[in-house]
Motif scaffolding. Structure first.
Motif, PDB file in Angstrom:
ATOM      1  N   GLY A   1       0.148  71.207  17.034  1.00 46.24           N
ATOM      2  CA  GLY A   1       0.045  71.291  15.577  1.00 46.24           C
ATOM      3  C   GLY A   1      -1.211  71.999  15.115  1.00 46.24           C
ATOM      4  N   CYS A   2      -2.332  71.735  15.785  1.00 43.02           N
ATOM      5  CA  CYS A   2      -3.586  72.395  15.418  1.00 43.02           C
ATOM      6  C   CYS A   2      -3.539  73.895  15.707  1.00 43.02           C
ATOM      7  N   LYS A   3      -2.800  74.283  16.730  1.00 39.16           N
ATOM      8  CA  LYS A   3      -2.688  75.700  17.069  1.00 39.16           C
ATOM      9  C   LYS A   3      -1.700  76.419  16.162  1.00 39.16           C
ATOM     10  N   ILE A   4      -0.658  75.729  15.725  1.00 43.53           N
ATOM     11  CA  ILE A   4       0.397  76.367  14.938  1.00 43.53           C
ATOM     12  C   ILE A   4       0.069  76.403  13.438  1.00 43.53           C
ATOM     13  N   ALA A   5      -0.707  75.443  12.955  1.00 46.26           N
ATOM     14  CA  ALA A   5      -0.982  75.325  11.515  1.00 46.26           C
ATOM     15  C   ALA A   5      -1.550  76.601  10.890  1.00 46.26           C
ATOM     16  N   PRO A   6      -2.559  77.248  11.490  1.00 44.97           N
ATOM     17  CA  PRO A   6      -3.063  78.467  10.841  1.00 44.97           C
ATOM     18  C   PRO A   6      -2.086  79.647  10.913  1.00 44.97           C
ATOM     19  N   LEU A   7      -1.150  79.606  11.820  1.00 49.37           N
ATOM     20  CA  LEU A   7      -0.223  80.720  11.990  1.00 49.37           C
ATOM     21  C   LEU A   7       0.956  80.668  11.025  1.00 49.37           C
ATOM     22  N   VAL A   8       1.397  79.466  10.654  1.00 50.84           N
ATOM     23  CA  VAL A   8       2.567  79.354   9.786  1.00 50.84           C
ATOM     24  C   VAL A   8       2.200  79.390   8.306  1.00 50.84           C
ATOM     25  N   GLY A   9       0.946  79.139   7.979  1.00 47.50           N
ATOM     26  CA  GLY A   9       0.524  79.185   6.582  1.00 47.50           C
ATOM     27  C   GLY A   9       1.035  78.018   5.761  1.00 47.50           C
ATOM     28  N   ASP A  10       1.427  76.934   6.404  1.00 50.24           N
ATOM     29  CA  ASP A  10       1.927  75.746   5.712  1.00 50.24           C
ATOM     30  C   ASP A  10       0.870  74.661   5.801  1.00 50.24           C
ATOM     31  N   LYS A  11       0.237  74.355   4.689  1.00 51.17           N
ATOM     32  CA  LYS A  11      -0.845  73.362   4.674  1.00 51.17           C
ATOM     33  C   LYS A  11      -0.335  71.942   4.921  1.00 51.17           C
ATOM     34  N   THR A  12       0.944  71.710   4.742  1.00 48.39           N
ATOM     35  CA  THR A  12       1.464  70.358   4.933  1.00 48.39           C
ATOM     36  C   THR A  12       1.455  69.956   6.409  1.00 48.39           C
ATOM     37  N   VAL A  13       1.443  70.926   7.324  1.00 47.37           N
ATOM     38  CA  VAL A  13       1.363  70.601   8.754  1.00 47.37           C
ATOM     39  C   VAL A  13       0.018  69.935   9.049  1.00 47.37           C
ATOM     40  N   GLU A  14      -1.052  70.481   8.485  1.00 48.16           N
ATOM     41  CA  GLU A  14      -2.385  69.903   8.686  1.00 48.16           C
ATOM     42  C   GLU A  14      -2.463  68.493   8.101  1.00 48.16           C
ATOM     43  N   ILE A  15      -1.890  68.306   6.932  1.00 45.61           N
ATOM     44  CA  ILE A  15      -1.893  66.990   6.286  1.00 45.61           C
ATOM     45  C   ILE A  15      -1.086  65.992   7.110  1.00 45.61           C
ATOM     46  N   LEU A  16       0.047  66.442   7.633  1.00 46.38           N
ATOM     47  CA  LEU A  16       0.889  65.597   8.485  1.00 46.38           C
ATOM     48  C   LEU A  16       0.133  65.156   9.734  1.00 46.38           C
ATOM     49  N   LEU A  17      -0.546  66.085  10.388  1.00 46.38           N
ATOM     50  CA  LEU A  17      -1.309  65.759  11.593  1.00 46.38           C
ATOM     51  C   LEU A  17      -2.404  64.744  11.293  1.00 46.38           C
ATOM     52  N   LEU A  18      -3.122  64.964  10.223  1.00 49.25           N
ATOM     53  CA  LEU A  18      -4.224  64.077   9.862  1.00 49.25           C
ATOM     54  C   LEU A  18      -3.732  62.671   9.522  1.00 49.25           C
ATOM     55  N   SER A  19      -2.703  62.578   8.712  1.00 44.33           N
ATOM     56  CA  SER A  19      -2.221  61.246   8.328  1.00 44.33           C
ATOM     57  C   SER A  19      -1.617  60.511   9.516  1.00 44.33           C
ATOM     58  N   ALA A  20      -0.882  61.228  10.368  1.00 42.52           N
ATOM     59  CA  ALA A  20      -0.295  60.588  11.549  1.00 42.52           C
ATOM     60  C   ALA A  20      -1.384  60.084  12.483  1.00 42.52           C
ATOM     61  N   PHE A  21      -2.404  60.896  12.706  1.00 40.37           N
ATOM     62  CA  PHE A  21      -3.461  60.492  13.634  1.00 40.37           C
ATOM     63  C   PHE A  21      -4.266  59.315  13.093  1.00 40.37           C
ATOM     64  N   LYS A  22      -4.558  59.311  11.809  1.00 46.32           N
ATOM     65  CA  LYS A  22      -5.315  58.197  11.221  1.00 46.32           C
ATOM     66  C   LYS A  22      -4.596  56.868  11.417  1.00 46.32           C
TER      67      LYS A  22
END
Length: 185
Positions: free
Chosen positions: A97-118
């Motif tokens: 997810g961290c590798k793909i997030a900057p490539l797809v341009g979808d900010k919700t991937v980063e939010i999803l990763l952060l909330s899931a990990f927390k």
């Protein structure tokens, strides 16, 4: 590639991502069963992340959000992240997810990763510190590689703490204190 010799990094980059070709490519065999050795412009295929990254940097493809970050996964994580089987979606869910997030341009991937990990971080540490190994066998099957490493580190930390608390060595002498200095000639 962030770390050339890290096997987990290599395996995370082997995950497949959907791409759309912007340019036609000749001499490329993506599907061995196809009759032609070319990819048409606008073709939708799945490529390993390491290859998709290189083609993206050359502006030959655009990368779509992989299926492991789809709407169904997002809804399950919002409902109860601790019970979601992220390992079945991708054993390297967070790294990927961290590798793909900057490539797809979808900010919700980063939010999803952060909330899931927390949410899962708290659950992992709680289980590592409180439950017996037999009770956690089902729980361990749901964890990604990163979460498994975190769980094992927490258990080893707790075992060390219990050993110390139950009367392990209170003070340890430094190894340099037992040696004498060499005489200066």
């Amino acid at each position: 590639m962030a770390n050339y010799y890290n096997i987990d990094d290599i395996l995370a980059e082997e995950e497949f991502v959907p791409v759309v070709f912007h340019k036609a490519a000749n001499g490329v065999i993506i599907d061995p069963s196809s009759e032609t050795n070319s990819v048409e412009q606008g073709a939708k295929v799945e490529l390993p992340l390491w290859l998709a990254q290189e083609l993206y940097l050359r502006q030959a493809v655009s990368i779509s959000v992989p299926s492991c970050f789809n709407q169904k996964t997002r809804l399950e994580i919002q409902a109860d992240a601790a019970c979601v089987d992220l390992k079945s979606r991708s054993p390297y869910f967070y790294e990927f997810g961290c590798k793909i997030a900057p490539l797809v341009g979808d900010k919700t991937v980063e939010i999803l990763l952060l909330s899931a990990f927390k949410i899962r971080y708290k659950e992992i540490l709680t289980k590592a510190y409180t439950t017996a190994y037999a009770a956690t066998s089902k729980f361990l099957t749901l964890l990604t590689k990163e979460e498994t490493n975190l769980y094992e580190a927490a258990q080893s930390s707790m075992a060390g703490f219990k050993k110390w608390r139950m009367g392990g060595p209170r003070l340890q002498t430094a190894s340099v204190l037992g040696r004498k200095r060499k005489p200066i000639e």
